[in-house]
Design a protein around this motif. Sequence first.
Motif, PDB file in Angstrom:
ATOM      1  N   TRP A  94       0.827  -1.208   0.000  1.00  0.00           N
ATOM      2  CA  TRP A  94       0.000   0.000   0.000  1.00  0.00           C
ATOM      3  C   TRP A  94       0.861   1.258   0.000  1.00  0.00           C
ATOM      4  N   GLN A  95       1.887   1.266   0.863  1.00  0.00           N
ATOM      5  CA  GLN A  95       2.747   2.442   0.987  1.00  0.00           C
ATOM      6  C   GLN A  95       3.475   2.734  -0.316  1.00  0.00           C
ATOM      7  N   ALA A  96       3.984   1.679  -0.944  1.00  0.00           N
ATOM      8  CA  ALA A  96       4.692   1.856  -2.210  1.00  0.00           C
ATOM      9  C   ALA A  96       3.769   2.439  -3.277  1.00  0.00           C
ATOM     10  N   TYR A  97       2.523   1.966  -3.294  1.00  0.00           N
ATOM     11  CA  TYR A  97       1.580   2.439  -4.315  1.00  0.00           C
ATOM     12  C   TYR A  97       1.158   3.884  -4.048  1.00  0.00           C
ATOM     13  N   MET A  98       1.003   4.249  -2.796  1.00  0.00           N
ATOM     14  CA  MET A  98       0.624   5.623  -2.470  1.00  0.00           C
ATOM     15  C   MET A  98       1.731   6.602  -2.820  1.00  0.00           C
ATOM     16  N   GLN A  99       2.973   6.161  -2.747  1.00  0.00           N
ATOM     17  CA  GLN A  99       4.100   7.041  -3.037  1.00  0.00           C
ATOM     18  C   GLN A  99       4.371   7.180  -4.531  1.00  0.00           C
ATOM     19  N   SER A 100       4.206   6.086  -5.275  1.00  0.00           N
ATOM     20  CA  SER A 100       4.648   6.110  -6.666  1.00  0.00           C
ATOM     21  C   SER A 100       3.656   5.545  -7.675  1.00  0.00           C
ATOM     22  N   LYS A 101       2.491   5.085  -7.222  1.00  0.00           N
ATOM     23  CA  LYS A 101       1.522   4.411  -8.085  1.00  0.00           C
ATOM     24  C   LYS A 101       2.146   3.173  -8.750  1.00  0.00           C
ATOM     25  N   GLN A 102       3.113   2.566  -8.063  1.00  0.00           N
ATOM     26  CA  GLN A 102       3.751   1.345  -8.546  1.00  0.00           C
ATOM     27  C   GLN A 102       3.554   0.232  -7.512  1.00  0.00           C
ATOM     28  N   LEU A 103       3.384  -0.994  -7.992  1.00  0.00           N
ATOM     29  CA  LEU A 103       3.237  -2.141  -7.100  1.00  0.00           C
ATOM     30  C   LEU A 103       4.610  -2.709  -6.745  1.00  0.00           C
ATOM     31  N   ASP A 104       4.794  -3.022  -5.475  1.00  0.00           N
ATOM     32  CA  ASP A 104       6.057  -3.562  -4.988  1.00  0.00           C
ATOM     33  C   ASP A 104       6.283  -4.975  -5.557  1.00  0.00           C
ATOM     34  N   ALA A 105       7.439  -5.168  -6.208  1.00  0.00           N
ATOM     35  CA  ALA A 105       7.727  -6.442  -6.881  1.00  0.00           C
ATOM     36  C   ALA A 105       7.808  -7.608  -5.904  1.00  0.00           C
ATOM     37  N   ASP A 106       8.418  -7.382  -4.744  1.00  0.00           N
ATOM     38  CA  ASP A 106       8.529  -8.458  -3.750  1.00  0.00           C
ATOM     39  C   ASP A 106       7.153  -8.877  -3.249  1.00  0.00           C
ATOM     40  N   MET A 107       6.270  -7.900  -3.072  1.00  0.00           N
ATOM     41  CA  MET A 107       4.924  -8.213  -2.605  1.00  0.00           C
ATOM     42  C   MET A 107       4.130  -8.965  -3.672  1.00  0.00           C
ATOM     43  N   LEU A 108       4.335  -8.620  -4.921  1.00  0.00           N
ATOM     44  CA  LEU A 108       3.661  -9.344  -5.997  1.00  0.00           C
ATOM     45  C   LEU A 108       4.108 -10.805  -6.022  1.00  0.00           C
ATOM     46  N   SER A 109       5.392 -11.013  -5.767  1.00  0.00           N
ATOM     47  CA  SER A 109       5.919 -12.380  -5.710  1.00  0.00           C
ATOM     48  C   SER A 109       5.288 -13.150  -4.555  1.00  0.00           C
ATOM     49  N   LEU A 110       5.140 -12.482  -3.401  1.00  0.00           N
ATOM     50  CA  LEU A 110       4.523 -13.120  -2.243  1.00  0.00           C
ATOM     51  C   LEU A 110       3.056 -13.441  -2.513  1.00  0.00           C
ATOM     52  N   LEU A 111       2.348 -12.514  -3.159  1.00  0.00           N
ATOM     53  CA  LEU A 111       0.938 -12.744  -3.493  1.00  0.00           C
ATOM     54  C   LEU A 111       0.796 -13.938  -4.434  1.00  0.00           C
ATOM     55  N   HIS A 112       1.725 -14.052  -5.370  1.00  0.00           N
ATOM     56  CA  HIS A 112       1.685 -15.181  -6.297  1.00  0.00           C
ATOM     57  C   HIS A 112       1.917 -16.512  -5.570  1.00  0.00           C
ATOM     58  N   GLN A 113       2.783 -16.472  -4.568  1.00  0.00           N
ATOM     59  CA  GLN A 113       3.047 -17.687  -3.778  1.00  0.00           C
ATOM     60  C   GLN A 113       1.822 -18.079  -2.958  1.00  0.00           C
ATOM     61  N   LYS A 114       1.182 -17.094  -2.352  1.00  0.00           N
ATOM     62  CA  LYS A 114       0.029 -17.363  -1.490  1.00  0.00           C
ATOM     63  C   LYS A 114      -1.229 -17.704  -2.285  1.00  0.00           C
ATOM     64  N   PHE A 115      -1.341 -17.123  -3.480  1.00  0.00           N
ATOM     65  CA  PHE A 115      -2.520 -17.365  -4.332  1.00  0.00           C
ATOM     66  C   PHE A 115      -2.038 -17.788  -5.715  1.00  0.00           C
ATOM     67  N   PRO A 116      -1.513 -19.002  -5.851  1.00  0.00           N
ATOM     68  CA  PRO A 116      -0.926 -19.443  -7.127  1.00  0.00           C
ATOM     69  C   PRO A 116      -1.911 -19.490  -8.292  1.00  0.00           C
ATOM     70  N   GLN A 117      -3.182 -19.599  -8.013  1.00  0.00           N
ATOM     71  CA  GLN A 117      -4.180 -19.667  -9.087  1.00  0.00           C
ATOM     72  C   GLN A 117      -4.579 -18.281  -9.610  1.00  0.00           C
ATOM     73  N   ALA A 118      -4.235 -17.248  -8.857  1.00  0.00           N
ATOM     74  CA  ALA A 118      -4.649 -15.889  -9.226  1.00  0.00           C
ATOM     75  C   ALA A 118      -3.755 -15.326 -10.331  1.00  0.00           C
ATOM     76  N   ARG A 119      -4.365 -14.605 -11.230  1.00  0.00           N
ATOM     77  CA  ARG A 119      -3.613 -13.937 -12.306  1.00  0.00           C
ATOM     78  C   ARG A 119      -3.595 -12.424 -12.122  1.00  0.00           C
ATOM     79  N   TYR A 120      -4.743 -11.864 -11.703  1.00  0.00           N
ATOM     80  CA  TYR A 120      -4.863 -10.412 -11.600  1.00  0.00           C
ATOM     81  C   TYR A 120      -4.947  -9.960 -10.140  1.00  0.00           C
ATOM     82  N   VAL A 121      -4.358  -8.771  -9.889  1.00  0.00           N
ATOM     83  CA  VAL A 121      -4.584  -8.080  -8.621  1.00  0.00           C
ATOM     84  C   VAL A 121      -5.238  -6.739  -8.951  1.00  0.00           C
ATOM     85  N   LEU A 122      -6.099  -6.296  -8.056  1.00  0.00           N
ATOM     86  CA  LEU A 122      -6.860  -5.067  -8.279  1.00  0.00           C
ATOM     87  C   LEU A 122      -6.668  -4.153  -7.072  1.00  0.00           C
ATOM     88  N   LEU A 123      -6.352  -2.893  -7.325  1.00  0.00           N
ATOM     89  CA  LEU A 123      -6.128  -1.936  -6.245  1.00  0.00           C
ATOM     90  C   LEU A 123      -6.689  -0.580  -6.647  1.00  0.00           C
TER      91      LEU A 123
END
Length: 256
Positions: A94-123
Amino acid sequence: MKRIVWFTLLMLIACKTQVAGLQQDASFTRESLRQNPVLVLGVLPDKSPAQVVWVRNQGDSLTQTLRQERKRVTWVSTTEVVQKVGEKAIKQLWQAYMQSKQLDADMLSLLHQKFPQARYVLLAKVDSNQTRQYRDQYEEDEVDEVGKPTGYYRVTIAQVAERDMSVSLLVYDMQSKLRAWYGSVQDGEQHANEASDTFNKSNGLGASLAAGVTSALIGNATHGFMGLSEPEKAPIPDAEPILQRIYKGFAENMPD
């Protein structure tokens, strides 16, 4: 019959909420949206810090609206996401997106690990939330049923309160690593308390017809219009109904 169907389709398109600056990748289709779960990461406020409770609650509200409008898509609520990745980790995104409108790469990797079936994230993010209160006053000539001037005019005093909001929404494709969908919706609401009365143009004192001579002699603090009471200040509209309409606007513009 074909003309009637086409006219109905045009009417439905015209009624759809307008999304400003809409960007949609060709790969983001009804089929791709339905095939994989979509993670709803929350709704961020216009100013830091991002409070977990507010972001989560608004994210769940957005999820509910998406589920109502696009029933064949699997939407994973913000609460479910936070429970699986933890508050500390999601706040980093959230903090990264509020500062730069960019998604944190490490967090995207973690989300993919936790939700392997998911393709899209929405914010989503509230980009602006402006409020104001002001006093307005205007006059208009009174006319009869055929539009002929009557020699009278109506004065209206209004206490107005407004809220205008703009919210942007990003759908990110974790598989292709690109923006699948992005745009913003603006909406607002206005409350007004008004007082109005009719006056005779030939009356130099500006006395109200309804108030009569006694009220004209007493007067009040309405810039010389005696007998016309000053309305109370209007309350600033609540943000929640505006956000609900914006969420619906996003949902109805998703591929279907």
